[in-house]
Structures are given as structure tokens and as C-alpha cells.
Design a protein around this motif. Structure first.
Motif, PDB file in Angstrom:
ATOM      1  N   GLU A 401      71.949 -13.932  27.004  1.00  0.00           N
ATOM      2  CA  GLU A 401      72.017 -15.193  27.746  1.00  0.00           C
ATOM      3  C   GLU A 401      70.731 -16.005  27.662  1.00  0.00           C
ATOM      4  OE1 GLU A 401      73.101 -14.048  31.678  1.00  0.00           O
ATOM      5  OE2 GLU A 401      74.986 -13.120  31.026  1.00  0.00           O
ATOM      6  N   ARG A 402      69.579 -15.312  27.644  1.00  0.00           N
ATOM      7  CA  ARG A 402      68.306 -16.039  27.711  1.00  0.00           C
ATOM      8  C   ARG A 402      67.616 -16.222  26.358  1.00  0.00           C
ATOM      9  NH1 ARG A 402      65.525 -13.550  33.251  1.00  0.00           N
ATOM     10  NH2 ARG A 402      67.260 -14.114  34.658  1.00  0.00           N
ATOM     11  N   LEU A 403      68.061 -15.456  25.357  1.00  0.00           N
ATOM     12  CA  LEU A 403      67.415 -15.550  24.048  1.00  0.00           C
ATOM     13  C   LEU A 403      68.393 -15.923  22.941  1.00  0.00           C
ATOM     14  CD1 LEU A 403      64.904 -15.187  22.272  1.00  0.00           C
ATOM     15  CD2 LEU A 403      65.493 -12.756  22.071  1.00  0.00           C
ATOM     16  N   ILE A 404      69.408 -15.069  22.721  1.00  0.00           N
ATOM     17  CA  ILE A 404      70.297 -15.249  21.568  1.00  0.00           C
ATOM     18  C   ILE A 404      71.100 -16.540  21.675  1.00  0.00           C
ATOM     19  CG2 ILE A 404      72.164 -14.245  20.207  1.00  0.00           C
ATOM     20  CD1 ILE A 404      69.542 -12.684  20.101  1.00  0.00           C
ATOM     21  N   TYR A 405      71.808 -16.721  22.794  1.00  0.00           N
ATOM     22  CA  TYR A 405      72.679 -17.885  22.908  1.00  0.00           C
ATOM     23  C   TYR A 405      71.902 -19.197  22.900  1.00  0.00           C
ATOM     24  CZ  TYR A 405      76.414 -20.975  24.496  1.00  0.00           C
ATOM     25  OH  TYR A 405      77.319 -22.004  24.596  1.00  0.00           O
ATOM     26  N   PRO A 406      70.803 -19.336  23.670  1.00  0.00           N
ATOM     27  CA  PRO A 406      70.035 -20.588  23.598  1.00  0.00           C
ATOM     28  C   PRO A 406      69.494 -20.873  22.197  1.00  0.00           C
ATOM     29  CG  PRO A 406      69.426 -19.353  25.553  1.00  0.00           C
ATOM     30  CD  PRO A 406      70.282 -18.448  24.725  1.00  0.00           C
ATOM     31  N   LEU A 407      69.089 -19.801  21.484  1.00  0.00           N
ATOM     32  CA  LEU A 407      68.581 -19.983  20.124  1.00  0.00           C
ATOM     33  C   LEU A 407      69.669 -20.533  19.208  1.00  0.00           C
ATOM     34  CD1 LEU A 407      66.295 -19.562  18.054  1.00  0.00           C
ATOM     35  CD2 LEU A 407      67.178 -17.238  17.700  1.00  0.00           C
ATOM     36  N   VAL A 408      70.871 -19.955  19.299  1.00  0.00           N
ATOM     37  CA  VAL A 408      71.966 -20.410  18.440  1.00  0.00           C
ATOM     38  C   VAL A 408      72.400 -21.819  18.825  1.00  0.00           C
ATOM     39  CG1 VAL A 408      74.336 -19.952  17.709  1.00  0.00           C
ATOM     40  CG2 VAL A 408      72.740 -18.051  18.003  1.00  0.00           C
ATOM     41  N   ARG A 409      72.435 -22.110  20.106  1.00  0.00           N
ATOM     42  CA  ARG A 409      72.828 -23.458  20.550  1.00  0.00           C
ATOM     43  C   ARG A 409      71.898 -24.535  20.019  1.00  0.00           C
ATOM     44  NH1 ARG A 409      74.336 -24.962  26.462  1.00  0.00           N
ATOM     45  NH2 ARG A 409      74.827 -26.838  25.282  1.00  0.00           N
ATOM     46  N   SER A 410      70.652 -24.195  19.764  1.00  0.00           N
ATOM     47  CA  SER A 410      69.677 -25.182  19.295  1.00  0.00           C
ATOM     48  C   SER A 410      69.765 -25.421  17.788  1.00  0.00           C
ATOM     49  CB  SER A 410      68.259 -24.728  19.658  1.00  0.00           C
ATOM     50  OG  SER A 410      67.911 -23.557  18.933  1.00  0.00           O
ATOM     51  N   LEU A 411      70.649 -24.699  17.106  1.00  0.00           N
ATOM     52  CA  LEU A 411      70.789 -24.869  15.666  1.00  0.00           C
ATOM     53  C   LEU A 411      71.279 -26.279  15.335  1.00  0.00           C
ATOM     54  CD1 LEU A 411      72.402 -21.435  14.703  1.00  0.00           C
ATOM     55  CD2 LEU A 411      70.080 -22.203  14.186  1.00  0.00           C
ATOM     56  N   PRO A 412      71.100 -26.728  14.090  1.00  0.00           N
ATOM     57  CA  PRO A 412      71.461 -28.108  13.724  1.00  0.00           C
ATOM     58  C   PRO A 412      72.949 -28.400  13.866  1.00  0.00           C
ATOM     59  CG  PRO A 412      70.055 -27.086  12.058  1.00  0.00           C
ATOM     60  CD  PRO A 412      70.460 -25.999  13.007  1.00  0.00           C
ATOM     61  N   TYR A 413      73.274 -29.660  13.665  1.00  0.00           N
ATOM     62  CA  TYR A 413      74.606 -30.227  13.852  1.00  0.00           C
ATOM     63  C   TYR A 413      75.718 -29.425  13.177  1.00  0.00           C
ATOM     64  CZ  TYR A 413      78.334 -33.744  13.446  1.00  0.00           C
ATOM     65  OH  TYR A 413      79.525 -34.406  13.492  1.00  0.00           O
ATOM     66  N   GLY A 414      75.517 -28.991  11.956  1.00  0.00           N
ATOM     67  CA  GLY A 414      76.606 -28.401  11.184  1.00  0.00           C
ATOM     68  C   GLY A 414      76.895 -26.937  11.461  1.00  0.00           C
ATOM     69  N   MET A 415      76.260 -26.337  12.470  1.00  0.00           N
ATOM     70  CA  MET A 415      76.395 -24.898  12.717  1.00  0.00           C
ATOM     71  C   MET A 415      77.376 -24.600  13.856  1.00  0.00           C
ATOM     72  SD  MET A 415      74.408 -23.685  10.410  1.00  0.00           S
ATOM     73  CE  MET A 415      74.135 -21.983  10.871  1.00  0.00           C
ATOM     74  N   ARG A 416      78.472 -25.345  13.913  1.00  0.00           N
ATOM     75  CA  ARG A 416      79.392 -25.210  15.043  1.00  0.00           C
ATOM     76  C   ARG A 416      80.009 -23.816  15.115  1.00  0.00           C
ATOM     77  NH1 ARG A 416      84.737 -25.686  15.788  1.00  0.00           N
ATOM     78  NH2 ARG A 416      85.113 -26.350  13.645  1.00  0.00           N
ATOM     79  N   ARG A 417      80.375 -23.232  13.983  1.00  0.00           N
ATOM     80  CA  ARG A 417      81.025 -21.916  14.014  1.00  0.00           C
ATOM     81  C   ARG A 417      80.086 -20.830  14.524  1.00  0.00           C
ATOM     82  NH1 ARG A 417      85.239 -20.944   8.997  1.00  0.00           N
ATOM     83  NH2 ARG A 417      86.707 -22.604   9.567  1.00  0.00           N
ATOM     84  N   ALA A 418      78.812 -20.927  14.150  1.00  0.00           N
ATOM     85  CA  ALA A 418      77.840 -19.946  14.648  1.00  0.00           C
ATOM     86  C   ALA A 418      77.697 -20.056  16.163  1.00  0.00           C
ATOM     87  CB  ALA A 418      76.494 -20.168  13.968  1.00  0.00           C
ATOM     88  N   LYS A 419      77.782 -21.263  16.683  1.00  0.00           N
ATOM     89  CA  LYS A 419      77.655 -21.470  18.128  1.00  0.00           C
ATOM     90  C   LYS A 419      78.864 -20.890  18.865  1.00  0.00           C
ATOM     91  CE  LYS A 419      74.929 -25.641  17.334  1.00  0.00           C
ATOM     92  NZ  LYS A 419      74.825 -27.099  17.501  1.00  0.00           N
ATOM     93  N   VAL A 420      80.044 -21.078  18.283  1.00  0.00           N
ATOM     94  CA  VAL A 420      81.252 -20.504  18.882  1.00  0.00           C
ATOM     95  C   VAL A 420      81.156 -18.977  18.887  1.00  0.00           C
ATOM     96  CG1 VAL A 420      83.742 -20.198  18.590  1.00  0.00           C
ATOM     97  CG2 VAL A 420      82.727 -22.467  18.310  1.00  0.00           C
ATOM     98  N   LEU A 421      80.705 -18.413  17.778  1.00  0.00           N
ATOM     99  CA  LEU A 421      80.566 -16.963  17.685  1.00  0.00           C
ATOM    100  C   LEU A 421      79.593 -16.441  18.737  1.00  0.00           C
ATOM    101  CD1 LEU A 421      81.017 -14.234  16.328  1.00  0.00           C
ATOM    102  CD2 LEU A 421      79.272 -14.861  14.637  1.00  0.00           C
ATOM    103  N   ALA A 422      78.470 -17.124  18.911  1.00  0.00           N
ATOM    104  CA  ALA A 422      77.478 -16.689  19.896  1.00  0.00           C
ATOM    105  C   ALA A 422      78.037 -16.770  21.309  1.00  0.00           C
ATOM    106  CB  ALA A 422      76.215 -17.536  19.777  1.00  0.00           C
ATOM    107  N   LEU A 423      78.798 -17.826  21.595  1.00  0.00           N
ATOM    108  CA  LEU A 423      79.401 -17.969  22.914  1.00  0.00           C
ATOM    109  C   LEU A 423      80.394 -16.839  23.175  1.00  0.00           C
ATOM    110  CD1 LEU A 423      79.980 -19.573  25.532  1.00  0.00           C
ATOM    111  CD2 LEU A 423      81.640 -20.927  24.220  1.00  0.00           C
ATOM    112  N   ALA A 424      81.256 -16.570  22.202  1.00  0.00           N
ATOM    113  CA  ALA A 424      82.273 -15.532  22.378  1.00  0.00           C
ATOM    114  C   ALA A 424      81.659 -14.136  22.435  1.00  0.00           C
ATOM    115  CB  ALA A 424      83.297 -15.614  21.249  1.00  0.00           C
ATOM    116  N   ALA A 425      80.669 -13.886  21.601  1.00  0.00           N
ATOM    117  CA  ALA A 425      80.077 -12.553  21.540  1.00  0.00           C
ATOM    118  C   ALA A 425      79.421 -12.154  22.855  1.00  0.00           C
ATOM    119  CB  ALA A 425      79.050 -12.486  20.414  1.00  0.00           C
TER     120      ALA A 425
END
Length: 625
Positions: A401-425
Motif C-alpha cells: 500500500e505504501r510502496l509498491i502501489y504508489p510507485l506503480v501509480r506514478s508510472l507514465p501515461y501508457g502503463m495502464r495495465r501495470a496499474k490495474v495489476l498493482a491494484l488487483a494484486a
């Protein structure tokens, strides 16, 4: 294939016939070939039964008109759908002594009910929403098919029961309360659709897939008659080659019986393995060239037309293509919302509507590939779910919650699938994780958008209640009981019928589903891209470039259009003074989402799409919170 509307009224009025006709005719698009109406009083004179029907003639064009009454007058039926095994059922019923006046599947449904009563629905291989009046029992039977390919909406008022294939006729009924369901709003933001039995209208509910309802003497009772085989079947196929052989036989039959038609038909061809497998199988059973229809975009990265042409050329189909332009997409968008009776969940709804309008000039029915991923394990989430348990065991919640997900959320515009994966995981609650894969937003983000807490309890917990140990099978069970009926199959019915086209879906065959449920998990997701058995079955039939293509999905360049030709439209819908959402949404949060997307900082197309469609829905149905 048709549209039905009807009622049970506690008091009859002179204008009832005019009302029934006008409300049924709101579904002219579902049945432009004819109409019929029937009125009847119960024996105690307390209730009036009214049936309205719009017909798209496909089976027994001359003899299948509805409402249809049995020869002895005991049963009267209105029916939306097709019973694909009606020929086999008719033969069985004739052997039992039943007589037939027509060659229609409608009469087979009536006689099947006479023979087997409510158990008849378990024998139907098809898609249906029907209403049947039994004069001897003084009861009304309402039923919906196993997977929910055909809709049936209900509204109960004081002394009144309304039912129909679409929401619009119900909410237009005089006196029906059109109050907005604010709880449905939260569910919509989390799921991108409103899970059944709820709708956005307090008074209107969905009859759930695999259910029938019996009205008798003023009381309505609902019963589940179908459970997806994944929840009840222990995998017992040990040999992969045996699995492929079983699948080939069941799939071939599922396609063959869906080609039964007295009207011209074809197939929607995307160029993916699902629709390509259907076209290849259709060609085996067709003496004439198969008609195929494809839709694409000028933006090459979003178009699969080249792949569709490969299949068309290989199998010699009569092929038609449609390019969707931003202007035509915009023009048809309000129609899609009206026909769905809800915000449009998927951007692909509108291209399917456009394609259906084009196809209807030459055919009345098409076979489509819906349901393959949800049956055969074709989504990336199906493979990811198999290791999420390990990830959550290794990764402390606070670290995620405090490291992995915020890091992935900050990724650039085109990384939507990685953000979904991080949220679900990181989501340890099964309900919220199933939503996270395809949903609009997280619980925290939905609450920020609404500016208030929301209930995360689904209106029906059944899709999350399988209790299966296999993470894959739990996910497939959810897909088959929520994601499919309330989103993709709803899209298929409403958008194709809006263009006066019937869509038949071989992968949604109940017998085929029972066969696939016998396969172990590794036969479904064990190879690259999932759907391992399907790919093996098609390996010698389809080109390697089709068989080995990764899952793409039906994508629309809506994110680009939002920043381009739709830029002003987005701002008018969401942040102007005229928006109807102003009373429901946290305005500063919404402005931030719009700004970040239009400036290219983040890709918020999914949530912006959901909110724009909600605004269009509120305007179309003139709903105030």
C-alpha cells in the motif's frame, strides 16, 4: 429474436390496449418484421394479463407469429430468443404424443412446458427471455436463459407487474416511479456496470440469469434453475489430447445448431482466435460462402481489420468492412445509451451498433465470439490470479500500500495495465479484486469522486460465493455470473438488436460449458495467451499468426479522441455549468481527472468514459438525483 413487453394489472382501463401497443413499439428495432398483442382476464376477474411482441423473423417466418397460443388455448407465450435444439426437442415431444401446427421453436417451447412444466427450461439449449400464461394453473411464468444472453426486466408496483426486454418501455409506463438508485451509482463506479438484479432505477430489476419467476394470485416467486458447471464439476480429464477432442466435438455442434435459420445469416469476424474459430467451423457446415462483417478504425494500432482479412481470404467468405469515424461514433452514442437503458459500459458498444446497422442490410442473424475468454480462460487476469495468493503471502500489506502501489501509480501515461495489476494484486478482498481487474476505479477513488462513503456490498453476492479452491475457477465463475450477463452479453444483445440483428454465441452453449468444466486448470491457462485447448484445436485449421496472437480485446481510441476531437465535449459533459453530475460528484476531484487526462499526464479514459456515459444517461432519461 424479438422484443417482449407485458403486464399484470389489477384494474383494467379502456386505454390499456393503446398503452400496451405504444410501449411495445418502443422496441420496434428489436422486431421490425411484425407485432402482436394479447389481453386476458384471470378467472377471478381480479387481474388483466397483457402481452406485446415485436418480431424479427428468423425461424418459421410464415408460422411463428406471436403471441402464440396452444391449440387447446391453455398456454399463451411471448418469447425473445432462440431454442437451438428445438428440432431434437420437437422429435422427443412428438414421440410423447404432442402435435404441432408450425415449424417454430416458439411452439416447441409451449409444448415442452406442457410436457415437463418448469423443468423444461433446463432442457433448452438457447437464449431466451419469455412470458408464458398457463390458464389451467392461473399462473404466469417468466424465465431467462442460463447465462443471461437475453434480458428480462421486472417492475413491481401496487397491484401491477411489468416485464420486458428493455428498460425504456417499463420506465415509460404511466405512474412508474423513475427515482434514481443512488446505491447503484457506487456499484457502477466500481464495476463500470450495475450488477444484477439492480438497475439505475429503484423500481426496475433484472431477472437474474438462470432464473425463472412464477406469478400466481398476486405473488411473484423467483427460483434459480442453473449453476455454471465450473462450480459443480470436478475436473476429470487427464489427457490433453482427450480434452482437445472433446472440445472439438462439442464446439462443432454448438456452432452447427446455431446455424439453424430460415433467414440469411453470417458472422462477426474480428481476426482473433474466437471469431476465426467460429467462421472456420461455419464453413464446414455451409454449402454457400459465409458472410462475414468486421469493424475497425483509421488508427492502425486499434484496428484488427488486417487479421480479419486473413481469415476471410483463407475461407472464402463474402466479407464487409466498416471504418468507425469519430463523427459517426458520436452520432450513435446517445442511441446506445437509450437502448442499453443505462450508461454504456464498453467503448466497443458503439462500433458493434454501427456494424449491426450495416450487417442488417444483408442478414438477420450473426454468430459471434462472446464468452470465449470467460469460458476458456483467455484474459491475463486468469493467469495472474494464479499467483496473486503467493504475492500476497510474501508481500506485507503495508509495503504494497505504501510502496509498491504508489510507485506503480506514478508510472507514465501508457502503463495502464501495470496499474490495474498493482491494484488487483494488493486487494485481499475477493469482491473488490474481481472489480479491480475490469472495473472503473478503486473503492478509495470512487469515494473521492463521490465525496462520500459508499457501500461495497454487491446487490447479489452469488458471483462471489462459489467457494472454489481454484483461483482460476473462482474467477471464471465470477465472469460467467456477473461480468458476462451484466456487461458483455448485455452489450451484445442491446447493440445488435438496436441494429435489428440477432447475435448467437456458440461459446455460451451450456453443453460446451459442461465439457470445458471437466478440464484441469492447466489445460485452460497453461500456454501463452491462455485458452490452451482452443488454440490446440485450431492449430491445424487457422494460420499460426491468428492462433498465437496474444489477447488484444476490442479497443477504441477513446483516450486519444478525448484529447483530440472530443476535447470540448468532455469538458461540456463533466465540468461545465450544465452538467447533471454536479449534485453527485466531487467537482474539484472531477476537474483534476479531466485536466490530467487532457494534458497527457495520466490515462483516465476508463473513469472519464464511465462518467460521461452517466451524464448522457441522466440527460437521456431526464433523471434528477
Amino acid at each position: 429474436m424479438c422484443g417482449i413487453f407485458g403486464w399484470v394489472l389489477g384494474a383494467a382501463k379502456d386505454e390499456d390496449r393503446e398503452t400496451l401497443i405504444s410501449l411495445t413499439d418502443l422496441m420496434f428495432h428489436r422486431g421490425p418484421d411484425g407485432s402482436g398483442y394479447w389481453f386476458h382476464r384471470t378467472l377471478d376477474e381480479r387481474f388483466q394479463i397483457g402481452f406485446g411482441h415485436r418480431r424479427l423473423s428468423i425461424i418459421d417466418i410464415g408460422g411463428g407469429a406471436q403471441p402464440m397460443s396452444s391449440e387447446d388455448g391453455r398456454f399463451t407465450l411471448i418469447f425473445n430468443g432462440e431454442i437451438y435444439n428445438y428440432i431434437e426437442l420437437r422429435q422427443e415431444l412428438v414421440a410423447l404424443g404432442h402435435r404441432f401446427r408450425t415449424n417454430s421453436d416458439t411452439e416447441v417451447l409451449i409444448e415442452a412446458y406442457r410436457a415437463w412444466q418448469l423443468d423444461a427450461v433446463r432442457r433448452f439449449r438457447g437464449m431466451f427471455g419469455f412470458a408464458l400464461w398457463d390458464e389451467a394453473e392461473q399462473r404466469l411464468i417468466l424465465a431467462r436463459d442460463a447465462f443471461g444472453k437475453k434480458p428480462l426486466f421486472l417492475a413491481e408496483l401496487k397491484g401491477i407487474l411489468l416485464f420486458g426486454s428493455e428498460i425504456e418501455p417499463l420506465v415509460q409506463f404511466p405512474g412508474l416511479n423513475r427515482a434514481f438508485d443512488s446505491e447503484a451509482l457506487g456499484q457502477y463506479l466500481l464495476n463500470r456496470y450495475v450488477p444484477g438484479p439492480s438497475t439505475f432505477f429503484h423500481a426496475v430489476k433484472k431477472l437474474q440469469p438462470g432464473h425463472y419467476a412464477v406469478w400466481q394470485n398476486g405473488t411473484l416467486k423467483t427460483t434459480r434453475y442453473f449453476t455454471p458447471p465450473f462450480a459443480t464439476t470436478v475436473p476429470d480429464i487427464k489427457s490433453f489430447s482427450d480434452a482437445v477432442g472433446l472440445f472439438e466435438g462439442a464446439f462443432d455442434e454448438a456452432v452447427r445448431i446455431r446455424m439453424r435459420s430460415d433467414a440469411p445469416f453470417g458472422a462477426y469476424l474480428s481476426g482473433g482466435i474466437d471469431s476465426s474459430a467460429i467462421v472456420a467451423t461455419m464453413v464446414k457446415h455451409s454449402a454457400a460462402p459465409v458472410r462475414t462483417f468486421s469493424v475497425g478504425f483509421r488508427e492502425k494500432e486499434y484496428s484488427e481489420l488486417d487479421h480479419a482479412r486473413v481469415i476471410s481470404d483463407q475461407f472464402g467468405t463474402i466479407h464487409s468492412e466498416l471504418f468507425v469515424e469519430p463523427d459517426s461514433f458520436m452520432k450513435h452514442w446517445p442511441t446506445a445509451v437509450l437502448r442499453r437503458g443505462a450508461p454504456v459500459s464498453e467503448t466497443s458498444d458503439i462500433p458493434i451498433l454501427l456494424l449491426s446497422e450495416m450487417a442488417s442490410s444483408s442478414v438477420k442473424m450473426v454468430l459471434t465470439g462472446e464468452g470465449s475468454d470467460e469460458l476458456m480462460g483467455g484474459y491475463p487476469k486468469h493467469r495472474a490470479e494464479q499467483w496473486i495468493g503467493l504475492y500476497q503471502w510474501l508481500m506485507p500489506p503495508l509495503v504494497h500500500e505504501r510502496l509498491i502501489y504508489p510507485l506503480v501509480r506514478s508510472l507514465p501515461y501508457g502503463m495502464r495495465r501495470a496499474k490495474v495489476l498493482a491494484l488487483a494484486a494488493g486487494e485481499r478482498d475477493l469482491v473488490n479484486r474481481m472489480r479491480a481487474w475490469f472495473g472503473g476505479t478503486s473503492v478509495a477513488e470512487a469515494e473521492a469522486i463521490l465525496g462520500r462513503p459508499l457501500s461495497t456490498t454487491p446487490p447479489d453476492v452469488y458471483p462471489y460465493s462459489s467457494g472454489l479452491k481454484s483461483s482460476l475457477r473462482r474467477t471464471l465463475f465470477f465472469d460467467q455470473t456477473s461480468w458476462l450477463p451484466d456487461d458483455l452479453l448485455e452489450r451484445g444483445d442491446r447493440m445488435m438488436m438496436a441494429g435489428s440483428i440477432e447475435g448467437r454465441m456458440p461459446f455460451m452453449d451450456t453443453i460446451l460449458a459442461g465439457v470445458v468444466a471437466r478440464f484441469p486448470d492447466e489445460f485452460l491457462t497453461g500456454g501463452k495467451g491462455g485458452k490452451t485447448v482452443l488454440r490446440a484445436a485450431m492449430d491445424k485449421i487457422l494460420p499460426a499468426e491468428i492462433v498465437r496472437r496474444k489477447k488484444v480485446g476490442f479497443r477504441v481510441p477513446i483516450g486519444e479522441w478525448f484529447r483530440g476531437p472530443y476535447r470540448d465535449f468532455v469538458q461540456d459533459m463533466l465540468v461545465s455549468e450544465t452538467t447533471s453530475l454536479a449534485q453527485m460528484i466531487n467537482a474539484p476531484k472531477l476537474r483534476r481527472l479531466v485536466t490530467e487526462h487532457l494534458n497527457g499526464q495520466q490515462n483516465h479514459e476508463k473513469i472519464l468514459w464511465s462518467l460521461i456515459n452517466l451524464e448522457l444517461f441522466l440527460r437521456t432519461f431526464k433523471i434528477a438525483n
